[in-house]
Structure formats: structure tokens, C-alpha cells
Scaffold this motif. Structure first.
Motif, PDB file in Angstrom:
ATOM      1  N   LEU A 220     -10.139  -5.876   3.048  1.00 15.61           N
ATOM      2  CA  LEU A 220      -9.261  -6.091   1.901  1.00 15.61           C
ATOM      3  C   LEU A 220      -8.172  -5.033   1.914  1.00 15.61           C
ATOM      4  O   LEU A 220      -8.452  -3.836   2.039  1.00 15.61           O
ATOM      5  N   HIS A 221      -6.924  -5.461   1.759  1.00 16.01           N
ATOM      6  CA  HIS A 221      -5.816  -4.509   1.791  1.00 16.01           C
ATOM      7  C   HIS A 221      -5.852  -3.534   0.610  1.00 16.01           C
ATOM      8  O   HIS A 221      -5.320  -2.428   0.702  1.00 16.01           O
ATOM      9  N   CYS A 222      -6.478  -3.950  -0.492  1.00 15.62           N
ATOM     10  CA  CYS A 222      -6.495  -3.078  -1.667  1.00 15.62           C
ATOM     11  C   CYS A 222      -7.524  -1.953  -1.546  1.00 15.62           C
ATOM     12  O   CYS A 222      -7.568  -1.059  -2.399  1.00 15.62           O
ATOM     13  N   LEU A 223      -8.355  -1.983  -0.511  1.00 11.74           N
ATOM     14  CA  LEU A 223      -9.361  -0.940  -0.281  1.00 11.74           C
ATOM     15  C   LEU A 223      -9.163  -0.347   1.105  1.00 11.74           C
ATOM     16  O   LEU A 223      -8.944  -1.070   2.076  1.00 11.74           O
ATOM     17  N   ASP A 224      -9.284   0.963   1.203  1.00 11.03           N
ATOM     18  CA  ASP A 224      -9.120   1.638   2.486  1.00 11.03           C
ATOM     19  C   ASP A 224     -10.474   1.738   3.183  1.00 11.03           C
ATOM     20  O   ASP A 224     -10.939   2.829   3.533  1.00 11.03           O
TER      21      ASP A 224
END
Length: 300
Positions: A220-224
Motif C-alpha cells: 500500500l502506498h500509504c504505508l512504508d
């Protein structure tokens, strides 16, 4: 042609299909595939893609690139610019992915279906009854990504992701044969709950990507970070990430299922029914008129 007929006849044998894809060491095979698919060996890559083509209708004509470093690189391929058009109607919640529509319709309180005669509690799927409350008596669509499909998924509407919850589990196959045999299958499998709020509206939506055999990794792009079978971090992760409709949100490492939930007042778009093939960006649900008007007036 003979090979294709042989393949189709084999896959249509439900007992054999179920045996080969479920009565095996699912977790071990999934971990192995995660390692094997990333091997950057031209022979391994070419042989693997050739076998993949033998068993699926793999079409790479809309891929951004035609030469891949590994099998994994091919699985997670990007599309050419303009390969998908996103429905710009503010009244429409667009499909987040290419998929075949599975069970869908109205939520009966908190009960939904994975297949005819196989209900499950959506609150169990969410892992939190309170988190499901905004979607009680709402609307849902099950979207099944076959292994040959484009595996990235996108924002269904202008929205803000506020929280992701990771739920560990098994890796049962999620094909129609397994869905007719394994009760509460989606609630058993590895999955994530992505909670979002429509920009300019109080309405919430939820996406539940569900893993399956050979696929238990989600980016997910919102989580690193990468959510996978070995993940040992916090299960509930608060975040703030804004997306415009059609923006890429992440991808599966292979193919699986995304279940989309919306609150009461939303409805399925015309033509959305089990068995229909849909592309990312096409109309999936219709928003309540008041919500879409408010979103337009606020400028998103």
C-alpha cells in the motif's frame, strides 16, 4: 488449441481443482512462491511466464513494458498510460481494479455472501464489529482478480485513507470452487481492512483486499511497509493519505480478491452482477445524490 482444451477440461474438474489448490501445504507454497517469483534469472523468468500462459489467458498488450526482470515483475506490472479510463461522474464509485464480479448486493444487517448459500458476518471479516457499523445495511461488491489480470488497485473516488488494519490468517484459494466449499473463507484468510472517507462528504468506504494461496503480500502506498505472512508490526495503523479517483493505491503480489463496502444509500451501478468482468475505473456503485452534490460543491 488442443493444449487449451486439455487445460480447460482439467480446470473444470471441481474435485481435482479443489484438491490441487487447497489440500496442499498452502502457507509453505505461498512463501516459496514469494521467493521463487522474485528470482532474476532469464531462464526461470521465461519458463515461468510460459507455464503461466499455458494455464491462463495472460494478455500483456496493455502493459507499460514488455520485458520483465522476474515473474514477480510481470505479476505487478503497470499499465500503459491511457490503458484504462476512469468514470469521472461524481455520483459514481469506480471499480478499484480489473476483476470478475462475485457475490454482491445489499448487506443484510451485517451479513453478506461469499457464494450462494454461504453467508458470513462482515463484522468478522473486518475483525471489529464497531468498525463495520458505518456499513450496516449498506452495499458490497466482491471483486475477484484472476492470476492473469492486472494486479494493481486504485482509489474508487476522491477519498482519504484514515486507517489500515492487518488481519493474519490462512491462504485458501478464493476461486468459485473453494467459495462453494469452505465456509467463511474470506474471514479465514490473510487480509487487510482499508478504511477511507470520501472527500467533501461524511460517507465512508472500505476496501478489504483478501490474500489467497501463492499470494499473501500487499503493498500500500500509504504505508512504508509490506504486509505479508511474516509481518509482525502493529495490526492497526492510523494514517492520512489523500487520493483522487483513479490514483494507484497499491498492488497484490499475485492475484486475489477485493471486497468493497459502502454505507446504506449506495446502490450497485447498472449491470453489476455476479460473473460480469469489469475493468478498473468503470462504474461500480452509485452514491446517494446528496453526498455527490456536496462533494462537487466543496471542490473535493
Amino acid at each position: 488449441m488442443k493444449t487449451r482444451r486439455w487445460r480447460d477440461a482439467l480446470l473444470q474438474q471441481e474435485d481435482l481443482n479443489f484438491l490441487l489448490t487447497n489440500r496442499v501445504p498452502r502457507m509453505a507454497l505461498t512463501r516459496f512462491m514469494g521467493w521463487f517469483s522474485k528470482l532474476r534469472n532469464p531462464w526461470v523468468r521465461d519458463a515461468s511466464i510460459a507455464v503461466w500462459r499455458l494455464f491462463t489467458e495472460l494478455d500483456l498488450s496493455d502493459s507499460k513494458k514488455m520485458h520483465f526482470d522476474s515473474l514477480h515483475d510481470c505479476f505487478t506490472r503497470e499499465l500503459k498510460p491511457g490503458a484504462r479510463s476512469v468514470d469521472g461522474d461524481p455520483d459514481v464509485l469506480a471499480s478499484p481494479c480489473d476483476a470478475i464480479v462475485g457475490a454482491c448486493g445489499a448487506v443484510d444487517g451485517t451479513r453478506v455472501f461469499q457464494a450462494k448459500g454461504f453467508p458470513y458476518e462482515a463484522a468478522e471479516l473486518f475483525g471489529d464489529a464497531q468498525a463495520f457499523e458505518p456499513f450496516r445495511d449498506g452495499c458490497y461488491v466482491t471483486l475477484r482478480l484472476t492470476s492473469s489480470m492486472y494486479h494493481r488497485f486504485h482509489a474508487p473516488h476522491d477519498s482519504r485513507v484514515e486507517r489500515v488494519t492487518y488481519l493474519s490468517g490462512d491462504t485458501w484459494n478464493v476461486n468459485p470452487i473453494a467459495l462453494k466449499r469452505v465456509e467463511r473463507l474470506f474471514c479465514r484468510n490473510e487480509r487487510a481492512l482499508v478504511e477511507a472517507r470520501l472527500l467533501g462528504s461524511d460517507h465512508r468506504i472500505a476496501l478489504v483486499p483478501v490474500a489467497a494461496i501463492l499470494v499473501a503480500s500487499l503493498r500500500l502506498h500509504c504505508l512504508d511497509l509490506l504486509l505479508h505472512l511474516g509481518y509482525r508490526g502493529p495490526k492497526r495503523i492510523d494514517c492520512t493519505a489523500d487520493y483522487r479517483k483513479g490514483d494507484e493505491m497499491g498492488w497484490f503480489e499475485h492475484g486475489s480478491t477485493i471486497i468493497v463496502f459502502a454505507p446504506a444509500g449506495f446502490s450497485l451501478s447498472p449491470g453489476i452482477a455476479p460473473g460480469r468482468q469489469i475493468r478498473m475505473g468503470q462504474a461500480l456503485m452509485t452514491l446517494p445524490r446528496a453526498a455527490s452534490t456536496a462533494s462537487t460543491a466543496s471542490g473535493g
